[in-house]
Design an enzyme around this catalytic site. Structure first.
Site, PDB file in Angstrom:
ATOM      1  CG  ASP A  95      31.798 -28.986 -41.642  1.00  0.00           C
ATOM      2  OD1 ASP A  95      32.913 -29.219 -42.142  1.00  0.00           O
ATOM      3  OD2 ASP A  95      31.457 -27.866 -41.236  1.00  0.00           O
ATOM      4  CD  GLU A 150      40.766 -25.236 -45.387  1.00  0.00           C
ATOM      5  OE1 GLU A 150      40.816 -24.019 -45.219  1.00  0.00           O
ATOM      6  OE2 GLU A 150      39.783 -25.923 -45.070  1.00  0.00           O
ATOM      7  CE  LYS A 194      36.846 -26.629 -46.643  1.00  0.00           C
ATOM      8  NZ  LYS A 194      36.349 -27.050 -45.324  1.00  0.00           N
ATOM      9  CB  THR A 215      36.640 -23.043 -47.702  1.00  0.00           C
ATOM     10  OG1 THR A 215      35.995 -23.047 -46.432  1.00  0.00           O
ATOM     11  CG2 THR A 215      38.119 -22.740 -47.495  1.00  0.00           C
ATOM     12  CG  PHE A 230      31.896 -20.217 -43.948  1.00  0.00           C
ATOM     13  CD1 PHE A 230      32.056 -21.095 -44.998  1.00  0.00           C
ATOM     14  CD2 PHE A 230      32.817 -20.259 -42.906  1.00  0.00           C
ATOM     15  CE1 PHE A 230      33.116 -21.997 -45.025  1.00  0.00           C
ATOM     16  CE2 PHE A 230      33.881 -21.154 -42.926  1.00  0.00           C
ATOM     17  CZ  PHE A 230      34.033 -22.030 -43.988  1.00  0.00           C
TER      18      PHE A 230
END
Length: 323
Positions: A22, A101, A137, A161, A183
């Site tokens: 990440d 993203e 994303k 996400t 998350f």
């Protein structure tokens, strides 16, 4: 027994779970050899601000400067180019996929998200990268998930996400999404602030949320992969050993690599299939009500979108400075 002690936790974890980095930092990826990598606007901004990546920013500006575009359209085109250049550098290091993203300001715009995702995929393909190596994303809003469902039909794989709730997870699974990123740490942050206490990994609300989503997916045979994300400590990661994928920040990858303690498999498809779980019938009304009933999910999704949007604006200002 002695060979167990010589294998660090990161290598042990890789036996149960696909490890993903990440980060937007290439050095980290070379060091820890993850299969995939994920980026987001915050990580790209952090990387783009470092002198060692200035060349990539300049390359993106140079590529679009004479495109005939001007103003916002030019800045937007440069940022797309920059995201893709970062993605390609990452794909030169990792054997698997990179997540790129979509602009967070499109989180409630289904058509806008679809158009932006196609722009990004076209840029990658024009540079010789197959769409199979890219995950687009998108924030897990009703609109975002619906955009992803359309993209998946065209072979554009998506990573949903900012996912904090079962409502979001069920809609993703039923929409045929490739992968979700629930998350962990941000859920724990919310409960920690609300209850004024800290949590042991096994009772961590973020960990429990991912476990329940994983169980639901395996119980009902959904193909969508579960990738735990946003970890605050190593304990959260170890409690999710066995999850399909885990995306881990450089400092926690390092902690895992520096420990030889044993890692146990905590999640497995067979254990999930044996659980007694009720199926949820999902439509828009159910989604909006279930999501609305979860104050943590509402607050954390909104906050995440706002923060990613802020970092995109900072990236735009950096590009404008270059122009």
């Amino acid at each position: 027994m002695s060979d167990v002690l010589t294998v660090n936790q990161l290598e042990q974890l890789k036996k149960f779970t696909v490890v993903v980095a990440d980060t937007g930092d290439f050095q980290t990826m070379k060091e820890f050899e993850p299969r995939d990598a994920t980026t987001n606007p915050t990580l790209i901004l952090k990387a783009a601000e470092k002198p060692e990546y200035a060349e990539l920013v300049d390359k993106a500006v140079a590529a679009k400067k004479d495109s005939g575009l001007s103003g916002n359209a030019l800045v937007e085109a440069i940022i797309d180019e920059l995201l893709v250049l970062f993605g390609i550098e990452i794909l030169n290091i990792v054997p698997g996929r990179v997540s790129t993203e979509v602009d967070a300001r499109l989180s409630f715009d289904t058509a806008g998200t679809i158009a932006k995702a196609k722009d990004i995929i076209n840029l990658y393909e024009a540079k010789g990268i197959s769409r199979d190596r890219i995950l687009i994303k998108i924030a897990s809003t009703w609109e975002g998930i619906n955009a992803a469902a359309e993209l998946e039909k065209e072979g554009i794989h998506c990573n949903l996400t900012l996912l904090f709730s079962m409502a979001q997870a069920v809609h993703c699974a039923e929409s045929g999404i490739t992968l979700i990123s629930p998350f962990v740490g941000r859920i724990m942050d919310w409960y920690k602030a609300k209850e004024g206490r800290s949590f042991e990994p096994a009772e961590d609300p973020g960990v429990l949320s991912v476990q329940s989503i994983y169980d639901y997916y395996k119980k009902f045979g959904y193909k969508t992969e579960v990738m735990g994300a946003s970890f605050r400590n190593k304990g959260e990661i170890l409690e999710l050993a066995g999850c399909d994928l885990l995306t881990i920040s450089p400092n926690l990858l390092e902690e895992l690599a520096n420990s030889n303690d044993p890692v146990e498999e905590k999640l497995s498809e067979s254990a999930s299939k044996a659980k007694d779980i009720e199926k949820i019938e999902m439509d828009e009304n159910t989604f909006r009500w279930m999501f609305n009933e979860d104050a943590m999910a509402v607050e954390k999704t909104a906050e995440g979108i706002r923060n990613f949007a802020k970092d995109i604006v900072k990236l735009e200002q950096m590009i404008e400075g270059k122009l």
